[in-house]
Design an enzyme around this catalytic site. Structure first.
Site, PDB file in Angstrom:
ATOM      1  N   ASP A 192      59.094  30.253  10.058  1.00  0.00           N
ATOM      2  CA  ASP A 192      58.851  30.770   8.707  1.00  0.00           C
ATOM      3  C   ASP A 192      59.595  29.885   7.716  1.00  0.00           C
ATOM      4  OD1 ASP A 192      58.438  32.580   6.400  1.00  0.00           O
ATOM      5  OD2 ASP A 192      57.953  34.082   7.912  1.00  0.00           O
ATOM      6  N   GLY A 218      60.500  26.078   8.443  1.00  0.00           N
ATOM      7  CA  GLY A 218      59.518  25.055   8.082  1.00  0.00           C
ATOM      8  C   GLY A 218      58.449  25.621   7.172  1.00  0.00           C
ATOM      9  N   ASP A 219      57.583  24.710   6.717  1.00  0.00           N
ATOM     10  CA  ASP A 219      56.450  25.085   5.861  1.00  0.00           C
ATOM     11  C   ASP A 219      55.186  24.767   6.641  1.00  0.00           C
ATOM     12  OD1 ASP A 219      54.270  24.888   4.054  1.00  0.00           O
ATOM     13  OD2 ASP A 219      55.654  24.570   2.385  1.00  0.00           O
ATOM     14  N   PHE A 220      54.363  25.800   6.902  1.00  0.00           N
ATOM     15  CA  PHE A 220      53.229  25.539   7.804  1.00  0.00           C
ATOM     16  C   PHE A 220      52.131  24.680   7.174  1.00  0.00           C
ATOM     17  CE2 PHE A 220      52.530  30.431   7.317  1.00  0.00           C
ATOM     18  CZ  PHE A 220      51.824  30.324   6.122  1.00  0.00           C
ATOM     19  N   HIS A 238      45.075  35.870   5.785  1.00  0.00           N
ATOM     20  CA  HIS A 238      44.494  36.566   4.633  1.00  0.00           C
ATOM     21  C   HIS A 238      45.157  36.195   3.302  1.00  0.00           C
ATOM     22  CE1 HIS A 238      47.104  40.537   4.460  1.00  0.00           C
ATOM     23  NE2 HIS A 238      47.857  39.467   4.536  1.00  0.00           N
TER      24      HIS A 238
HETATM   25  C1  LIG Z   1      52.143  38.614   4.831  1.00  0.00           C
HETATM   26  S1  LIG Z   1      53.589  38.032   5.631  1.00  0.00           S
HETATM   27  C2  LIG Z   1      53.230  38.413   7.334  1.00  0.00           C
HETATM   28  C3  LIG Z   1      54.464  38.611   8.159  1.00  0.00           C
HETATM   29  C4  LIG Z   1      54.236  38.992   9.628  1.00  0.00           C
HETATM   30  N1  LIG Z   1      53.545  37.969  10.357  1.00  0.00           N
HETATM   31  C5  LIG Z   1      53.511  40.309   9.738  1.00  0.00           C
HETATM   32  O1  LIG Z   1      52.358  40.333  10.161  1.00  0.00           O
HETATM   33  O2  LIG Z   1      54.116  41.322   9.402  1.00  0.00           O
HETATM   34  C6  LIG Z   1      53.371  36.277   5.554  1.00  0.00           C
HETATM   35  C7  LIG Z   1      54.521  35.493   6.155  1.00  0.00           C
HETATM   36  O3  LIG Z   1      54.188  34.093   6.070  1.00  0.00           O
HETATM   37  C8  LIG Z   1      55.336  33.387   5.637  1.00  0.00           C
HETATM   38  N2  LIG Z   1      54.920  32.163   4.940  1.00  0.00           N
HETATM   39  C9  LIG Z   1      54.293  32.071   3.737  1.00  0.00           C
HETATM   40  N3  LIG Z   1      54.065  30.790   3.400  1.00  0.00           N
HETATM   41  C10 LIG Z   1      54.578  30.051   4.411  1.00  0.00           C
HETATM   42  C11 LIG Z   1      54.646  28.643   4.640  1.00  0.00           C
HETATM   43  N4  LIG Z   1      54.143  27.778   3.761  1.00  0.00           N
HETATM   44  N5  LIG Z   1      55.225  28.221   5.788  1.00  0.00           N
HETATM   45  C12 LIG Z   1      55.749  29.109   6.687  1.00  0.00           C
HETATM   46  N6  LIG Z   1      55.697  30.452   6.519  1.00  0.00           N
HETATM   47  C13 LIG Z   1      55.134  30.907   5.388  1.00  0.00           C
HETATM   48  C14 LIG Z   1      56.029  34.341   4.708  1.00  0.00           C
HETATM   49  O4  LIG Z   1      57.392  33.993   4.513  1.00  0.00           O
HETATM   50  C15 LIG Z   1      55.831  35.669   5.428  1.00  0.00           C
HETATM   51  O5  LIG Z   1      56.848  35.931   6.360  1.00  0.00           O
END
Ligand SMILES: C[S@@+](CC[C@H](N)C(=O)[O-])C[C@H]1O[C@@H](n2cnc3c(N)ncnc32)[C@H](O)[C@@H]1O
Length: 329
Positions: A192, A218-220, A238
C-alpha cells in the site's frame, strides 16, 4: 448493553438494573437494560429514547425481551468497539465523510464530477492521508466494510495450494490477518502507499502475526507489485477508470508466477444490473468520491482478466453484496 456509543465505565453502575445477564460467546456478560437506565447511560432525551431503541429493534440491531434491551449476537460481535471484531469503522467514516458528500448527489448526477475533498484536483488518497486521524478512520472503515468478504475468502479459497500471498491495497491488513490466522503455512503481507505502513504494522502486531505478515510500501501505478503465489485486490479496481483498472490487472499478471492466482473482490454488480443494490450504490459512491471510478460485474472483470492473459477465471459470491473473481495465470 455494549452499544458502541456506551463507554464500559458508564455501564458498570447500572449492573443492578440488569435482568439475568447471560454470557456472550467471548465469555463476557451480555448486558440487558431497561429503557430508563439505558437512556441515562447514553444521555438521551426521554422523548427520543424509546423510539430510538425500538427502531433499532425493528432494524434487527437490538433485541427486546420483557422491556429489557440487549445487543443481538451480531451487534455484540461487530459493534462493540472494545472487541477486535469491531466492524463499525465504516459507520464513523459515513458520519464524517459520506453523509455530507452524498448530500450533493444531485450535483454529482448532473455533472459526473466527484463531490468530496478531491474537488480542485487533489488525488483522493493524497488528500485523505494528509491528516493522520482521517487516514486511521478510513483504514478502520475498510477493515469493517471488508470483514465479511475477508473471512469468506479465508474460508473458501484453496489456500493449501499456495505458500505466499500479498494483499495489494491492503489498508490496515484486515484480509491478510484473516487469511494468515486461518492458514498457518502461509506467509505474505500487504502492499500500500507509504503512509499506511504504521496502521498496518500496529494492526498486524495486535494479532501477533508480525512474523508472517510484512508491509511493502509503494505506488501500484509507478512501482512493480511484489511477487507472490497469490495476489489479492479488494475494492481497488472500483476506484479507477477502465484503462487504469486494466493497467493494474496487467501489473498483477506480470508479478505472478505461472499457476499463480489473482483474487479480485468487490461489491460486484449482478449481470442483469437489477438485484445487487449495494453494488450499484457503491458505484454511485465512486462517482461521488473519485474522478473516474465505477463498480462492475463479474463478467466484466473476467473479460479484463482474460484480456490480460489469465487462462482460467471463475467467480464466486462471498457475502450478500460482495463476490470474488479468481484468475489463474
Ligand atoms: C478502497 S481501499 C480498499 C482497502 C482494502 N483492500 C479493502 O478491501 O478493504 C483502497 C486501498 O488502495 C490503496 N491505494 C490507493 N492508491 C494506491 C496506490 N497508488 N498504490 C498503492 N495503494 C494504493 C489505499 O491506500 C487503500 O488502502
Amino acid at each position: 448493553m455494549r452499544m458502541s456509543l456506551v463507554p464500559e465505565s458508564a455501564l458498570e453502575p447500572l449492573i443492578p438494573d440488569v435482568e439475568s445477564p447471560g454470557l456472550t460467546n467471548s465469555g463476557r456478560r451480555m448486558v440487558r437494560l431497561a429503557a430508563a437506565p439505558l437512556s441515562t447511560a447514553l444521555g438521551l432525551h426521554e422523548r427520543s429514547a424509546v423510539d430510538f431503541f425500538d427502531a433499532l429493534v425493528a432494524l434487527g440491531m437490538l433485541e427486546r425481551h420483557n422491556g429489557y434491551y440487549s445487543n443481538t449476537p451480531d451487534t455484540e460481535a461487530f459493534l462493540d468497539r472494545a472487541k477486535p471484531s469491531y466492524a463499525g469503522g465504516v459507520l464513523d467514516y459515513s458520519t464524517t465523510h459520506l453523509y455530507p458528500f452524498w448530500g450533493a448527489l444531485t450535483q454529482a448526477l448532473r455533472t459526473g464530477e466527484p463531490q468530496n475533498q478531491t474537488i480542485g484536483g487533489d488525488r483522493f488518497f493524497d488528500s485523505l492521508y494528509r491528516d493522520p486521524a482521517q487516514l486511521k478512520q478510513f483504514m478502520h472503515a475498510m477493515t469493517g466494510v471488508s470483514m465479511g468478504a475477508a473471512m469468506a475468502i479465508a474460508d473458501v479459497f484453496p489456500w493449501h495450494r499456495y505458500h505466499t500471498f500479498i494483499d495489494v491495497g491492503c489498508a490496515e491488513g484486515g484480509l491478510a490477518v484473516q487469511v494468515a490466522r486461518k492458514h498457518q503455512h502461509l506467509a505474505g503481507g500487504g502492499f500500500d502507499l507509504p503512509p499506511v505502513a504504521s496502521v498496518f504494522t500496529d494492526y498486524v502486531r495486535s494479532s501477533d502475526l508480525q512474523d508472517r505478515l510484512t508491509f511493502h510500501p509503494g505506488d501500484f501505478f509507478t512501482d512493480p507489485l511484489p511477487a507472490a503465489d497469490v495476489l489479492v485486490m479488494g475494492h481497488i479496481l472500483h476506484d479507477w477508470s477502465a484503462p487504469e483498472k486494466r493497467q493494474l490487472i496487467d501489473k498483477a499478471y506480470a508479478a505472478l508466477p505461472t499457476g499463480g492466482a489473482l483474487i479480485i473482490y468487490e461489491s460486484m454488480i449482478d449481470d442483469d444490473r437489477r438485484t445487487n443494490a449495494f453494488g450499484l450504490l457503491m458505484s454511485l459512491n465512486m462517482l461521488i468520491e473519485t474522478k473516474a471510478g465505477f463498480d462492475f460485474t463479474a463478467t466484466d472483470c473476467r473479460a479484463w482478466l482474460h484480456a490480460a492473459g489469465f487462462t482460467t477465471t471463475s467467480s464466486e459470491p462471498l457475502t450478500p453484496s460482495d463476490s470474488m473473481v479468481i484468475g489463474i495465470k
